[in-house]
Design a protein around this motif. Structure first.
Motif, PDB file in Angstrom:
ATOM      1  N   LYS A   1      -0.358  20.314  -4.663  1.00 37.28           N
ATOM      2  CA  LYS A   1      -0.511  18.928  -4.241  1.00 37.28           C
ATOM      3  C   LYS A   1      -2.009  18.631  -4.173  1.00 37.28           C
ATOM      4  O   LYS A   1      -2.707  19.156  -3.309  1.00 37.28           O
ATOM      5  CB  LYS A   1       0.140  18.699  -2.879  1.00 37.28           C
TER       6      LYS A   1
ATOM      7  N   ALA B   1      -3.187   5.562 -11.352  1.00 40.29           N
ATOM      8  CA  ALA B   1      -2.078   6.437 -10.972  1.00 40.29           C
ATOM      9  C   ALA B   1      -0.855   6.179 -11.847  1.00 40.29           C
ATOM     10  O   ALA B   1      -0.207   7.120 -12.325  1.00 40.29           O
ATOM     11  CB  ALA B   1      -1.742   6.244  -9.493  1.00 40.29           C
ATOM     12  N   ASP B   2      -0.529   4.935 -12.068  1.00 39.60           N
ATOM     13  CA  ASP B   2       0.633   4.596 -12.905  1.00 39.60           C
ATOM     14  C   ASP B   2       0.432   5.092 -14.336  1.00 39.60           C
ATOM     15  O   ASP B   2       1.361   5.614 -14.963  1.00 39.60           O
ATOM     16  CB  ASP B   2       0.861   3.079 -12.907  1.00 39.60           C
TER      17      ASP B   2
ATOM     18  N   ASP C   1       1.098  17.856  -8.563  1.00 39.56           N
ATOM     19  CA  ASP C   1       1.428  16.620  -7.849  1.00 39.56           C
ATOM     20  C   ASP C   1       0.112  15.952  -7.446  1.00 39.56           C
ATOM     21  O   ASP C   1      -0.533  16.373  -6.488  1.00 39.56           O
ATOM     22  CB  ASP C   1       2.264  16.966  -6.612  1.00 39.56           C
TER      23      ASP C   1
ATOM     24  N   ARG D   1      -4.032   2.044  -8.194  1.00 42.50           N
ATOM     25  CA  ARG D   1      -2.624   1.971  -8.598  1.00 42.50           C
ATOM     26  C   ARG D   1      -2.496   1.984 -10.116  1.00 42.50           C
ATOM     27  O   ARG D   1      -1.590   2.622 -10.672  1.00 42.50           O
ATOM     28  CB  ARG D   1      -1.973   0.712  -8.011  1.00 42.50           C
TER      29      ARG D   1
ATOM     30  N   THR E   1      -2.365  12.797  -6.334  1.00 40.98           N
ATOM     31  CA  THR E   1      -2.487  11.519  -5.632  1.00 40.98           C
ATOM     32  C   THR E   1      -3.931  11.050  -5.720  1.00 40.98           C
ATOM     33  O   THR E   1      -4.852  11.813  -5.433  1.00 40.98           O
ATOM     34  CB  THR E   1      -2.085  11.655  -4.155  1.00 40.98           C
TER      35      THR E   1
ATOM     36  N   ALA F   1       0.820   9.648 -11.721  1.00 37.73           N
ATOM     37  CA  ALA F   1       0.423  10.157 -10.414  1.00 37.73           C
ATOM     38  C   ALA F   1       0.812   9.139  -9.343  1.00 37.73           C
ATOM     39  O   ALA F   1       1.484   8.149  -9.610  1.00 37.73           O
ATOM     40  CB  ALA F   1      -1.082  10.428 -10.393  1.00 37.73           C
ATOM     41  N   THR F   2       0.355   9.399  -8.120  1.00 43.18           N
ATOM     42  CA  THR F   2       0.626   8.529  -6.983  1.00 43.18           C
ATOM     43  C   THR F   2      -0.667   7.926  -6.487  1.00 43.18           C
ATOM     44  O   THR F   2      -1.725   8.555  -6.579  1.00 43.18           O
ATOM     45  CB  THR F   2       1.290   9.340  -5.848  1.00 43.18           C
ATOM     46  N   ALA F   3      -0.588   6.718  -5.956  1.00 43.17           N
ATOM     47  CA  ALA F   3      -1.755   6.067  -5.353  1.00 43.17           C
ATOM     48  C   ALA F   3      -1.584   6.064  -3.839  1.00 43.17           C
ATOM     49  O   ALA F   3      -0.541   5.643  -3.327  1.00 43.17           O
ATOM     50  CB  ALA F   3      -1.908   4.650  -5.865  1.00 43.17           C
ATOM     51  N   ALA F   4      -2.603   6.541  -3.130  1.00 44.61           N
ATOM     52  CA  ALA F   4      -2.578   6.515  -1.669  1.00 44.61           C
ATOM     53  C   ALA F   4      -3.313   5.272  -1.179  1.00 44.61           C
ATOM     54  O   ALA F   4      -4.271   4.816  -1.811  1.00 44.61           O
ATOM     55  CB  ALA F   4      -3.241   7.766  -1.102  1.00 44.61           C
TER      56      ALA F   4
END
Length: 216
Positions: free
Chosen positions: A2, A40-41, A25, A37, A27, A45-48
């Motif tokens: 992560k 990440a998209d 994983d 965002r 972020t 991935a993910t956006a925090a």
């Protein structure tokens, strides 16, 4: 793993994308929420919502922000960095690109480690340009990821992480060796500036000691 990548510029996006493609994983966190965002998209991935949120949930924190922003980011992640691997990929360049802002003193990585009490700080990936970070196979040969740290646990993590994306990790010594890594990065940057380079040049060690390419 992560991994929290703090920064969505060329380096953050390049490394974060390689980590994500390797199955980690990832972020992202950065000042511009919309861009975070979007990046990440694009990379799966993910956006925090905040740097603190990204650091809190990560096993590994990668700092890919301008050197001038490092002290502020260090303060944000400090409460969440204890016992975690924090990878500094920045280079402390002067604003006019005339050299290193840390010349004659501790490296940027050493200065970063001071407020991150209990964190396992590593200098890594800073000698590689974003073009190579984004595609470790771009040069048609295995490229070296030189790194420095005081911590054996961090050595194991960085070794595995570098290998997972296609680099050969080479341990060059304790965190004080970040001074040489930052100087080496500046040498490569200056080479591009002087020669109108393609920003794909990478240093490769021929026949490095086997122990340097393995975890402690």
């Amino acid at each position: 793993m992560k991994i929290a990548v703090i920064g969505t510029g060329n380096v953050g996006k390049a490394l974060g994308g390689s980590f994500a493609r390797a199955g980690h994983d990832v972020t992202f966190a950065a000042q511009d929420d919309a861009k975070t965002r979007e990046v990440a998209d694009e990379l799966g991935a993910t956006a925090a919502p905040t740097t603190e949120a990204a650091a809190r949930d990560a096993e590994v924190i990668v700092l890919a922000v301008p050197y001038a922003a490092m002290s502020g980011v260090a303060g944000q992640i400090a409460p969440f960095a204890k016992d975690k691997v924090v990878i500094d990929v920045t280079n402390p360049l002067k604003s006019d690109y005339s050299g290193l802002a840390t010349e004659g003193g501790p490296s940027g990585a050493e200065r970063l480690a001071e407020p991150l009490v209990g964190a396992h700080v590593v200098k890594a990936f800073n000698t590689l340009f974003a073009t190579v970070q984004a595609d470790p196979t771009a040069l048609g040969a295995t490229v070296d990821a030189l790194y420095a740290t005081d911590d054996d646990e961090a050595r194991a993590v960085v070794t595995a992480l570098a290998q997972s994306v296609g680099f050969r990790p080479i341990y060059v010594g304790p965190l004080t060796a970040a001074r040489e890594l930052e100087a080496l990065a500046w040498l490569n940057i200056r080479l591009q500036l002087l020669s109108n380079g393609s920003w794909t040049t990478a240093f490769v060690a021929l026949n490095p000691p086997e122990a340097a390419t393995m975890a402690a």
